[in-house]
Design an enzyme around this catalytic site. Sequence first.
Site, PDB file in Angstrom:
ATOM      1  N   SER A   1       0.846  -1.196   0.000  1.00  0.00           N
ATOM      2  CA  SER A   1       0.000   0.000   0.000  1.00  0.00           C
ATOM      3  C   SER A   1       0.875   1.237   0.000  1.00  0.00           C
ATOM      4  CB  SER A   1      -0.931  -0.021   1.224  1.00  0.00           C
ATOM      5  OG  SER A   1      -1.797   1.090   1.216  1.00  0.00           O
ATOM      6  N   THR A   2       0.912   1.967   1.108  1.00  0.00           N
ATOM      7  CA  THR A   2       1.665   3.212   1.178  1.00  0.00           C
ATOM      8  C   THR A   2       3.147   2.961   0.902  1.00  0.00           C
ATOM      9  OG1 THR A   2       0.141   3.778   2.964  1.00  0.00           O
ATOM     10  CG2 THR A   2       1.953   5.296   2.539  1.00  0.00           C
TER      11      THR A   2
ATOM     12  N   HIS B   1      -2.871  -1.030  -3.162  1.00  0.00           N
ATOM     13  CA  HIS B   1      -3.984  -0.135  -2.897  1.00  0.00           C
ATOM     14  C   HIS B   1      -3.879   1.087  -3.793  1.00  0.00           C
ATOM     15  CE1 HIS B   1      -4.227  -1.859   1.460  1.00  0.00           C
ATOM     16  NE2 HIS B   1      -4.896  -2.611   0.596  1.00  0.00           N
TER      17      HIS B   1
ATOM     18  N   MET C   1       0.283   1.413   5.149  1.00  0.00           N
ATOM     19  CA  MET C   1      -0.397   1.833   6.372  1.00  0.00           C
ATOM     20  C   MET C   1      -1.482   0.834   6.742  1.00  0.00           C
ATOM     21  SD  MET C   1      -2.561   5.370   6.975  1.00  0.00           S
ATOM     22  CE  MET C   1      -3.742   4.955   5.682  1.00  0.00           C
TER      23      MET C   1
ATOM     24  N   ASP D   1      -4.079  -4.360   6.534  1.00  0.00           N
ATOM     25  CA  ASP D   1      -4.601  -5.212   5.460  1.00  0.00           C
ATOM     26  C   ASP D   1      -3.513  -6.173   4.985  1.00  0.00           C
ATOM     27  OD1 ASP D   1      -6.476  -6.154   3.605  1.00  0.00           O
ATOM     28  OD2 ASP D   1      -5.706  -4.822   2.037  1.00  0.00           O
TER      29      ASP D   1
END
Length: 369
Positions: free
Chosen positions: A189-190, A215, A308, A311
Amino acid sequence: MIVDDSAVVRQVVSDMLTRDPQIQVIAAVSDPVFALERLKTLSPDVIVLDVEMPRMDGITFLRRLMSERPTPVVMCSSLTEAGAATTLDALAAGAVAIVTKPKMGVKNFLLDASTDIIAQVKAAASANVKRLTPSARSDSRPAAVLPSPLKPAADAGRAGQKFTADAVLAATTGAMKRTTERIVAIGTSTGGTQALEAVLKVLPKDAPGIIAVQHMPERFTAAFADRLNKICQVTVREATTGERLLPGHVLIAPGGKHLMLKRSGAYYYAEVLDGALVNRHKPSVDVLFRSVANCAGPNAMGVIMTGMGDDGARGLKEMRESGSSTLAQDEASCVVFGMPKEAIRLGGAQRTLPLNEIAGAILLYAAGA
């Protein structure tokens, strides 16, 4: 600091952010030239930056900012295919997150998405800015970040209950025993756009098949996959239902949809489907990892990287319990250590590795080592 030529956006975002007691808006200006002037006396922790503005575009400003005084930047981009390509340039230049906005109804959209935007600003404030510098990018470290997709507030699981992967598929114990074909599932993600690029760019054409969740908002994943495909030896595509996962191929989850691995005999293929947000994400890493645990088990490797939240943490544990090899990116090379940290805490990761060693671990796994 907010930098946007729209007075409406500046006002709405300022009001939204200042309602959170942990956030203070110290300036809201109409273009990067004014921003540069204010930065002579101000030191914001995060800058919310539009892309298309008068006098200086957001990407030019971003590149100058990252070279002179690296600061976490959240890009505010229109949700269009054309805007996706431009925003990916911003990510490559060192942006931390994307806030997508429509061409029409911007005010209502921003109000509906306020919870997500506040979370992304806070995540940017805690990002490891050292990973965003040009020197970090030259060392194949992650340089940019993408947030979870922003969906209308009516989307199931958005503002209320936090759904798990159970909302999309059940856990089973039907994974087949070891075969000669091995696959890799990656969740990030991030910081993940640059982290994925760092891994995929060094893989050879005969690398194991890879299925991945990053994401990312709708309409951005196709451009992201196309960009990776142009710079990698492996073939990278946005996944479609029924597409086989083959050696030397990478399938990326479409933004706004879940991606699962399915099995037919000894063949693995992708299934793209809608459904509730899982861990407030769609696509969700937990959904992908559970599907891999269900149908691949010991024939798979799971990799969780910078991001972050949590998940993918439970899904990686399910993969490990099904016999998969599992690893997490280490804290030092992450932009945000949230997802790997949670996976390690739950016992899902057998080991941790720096980003620049993950591709080698994948190749060793594929060779049976």
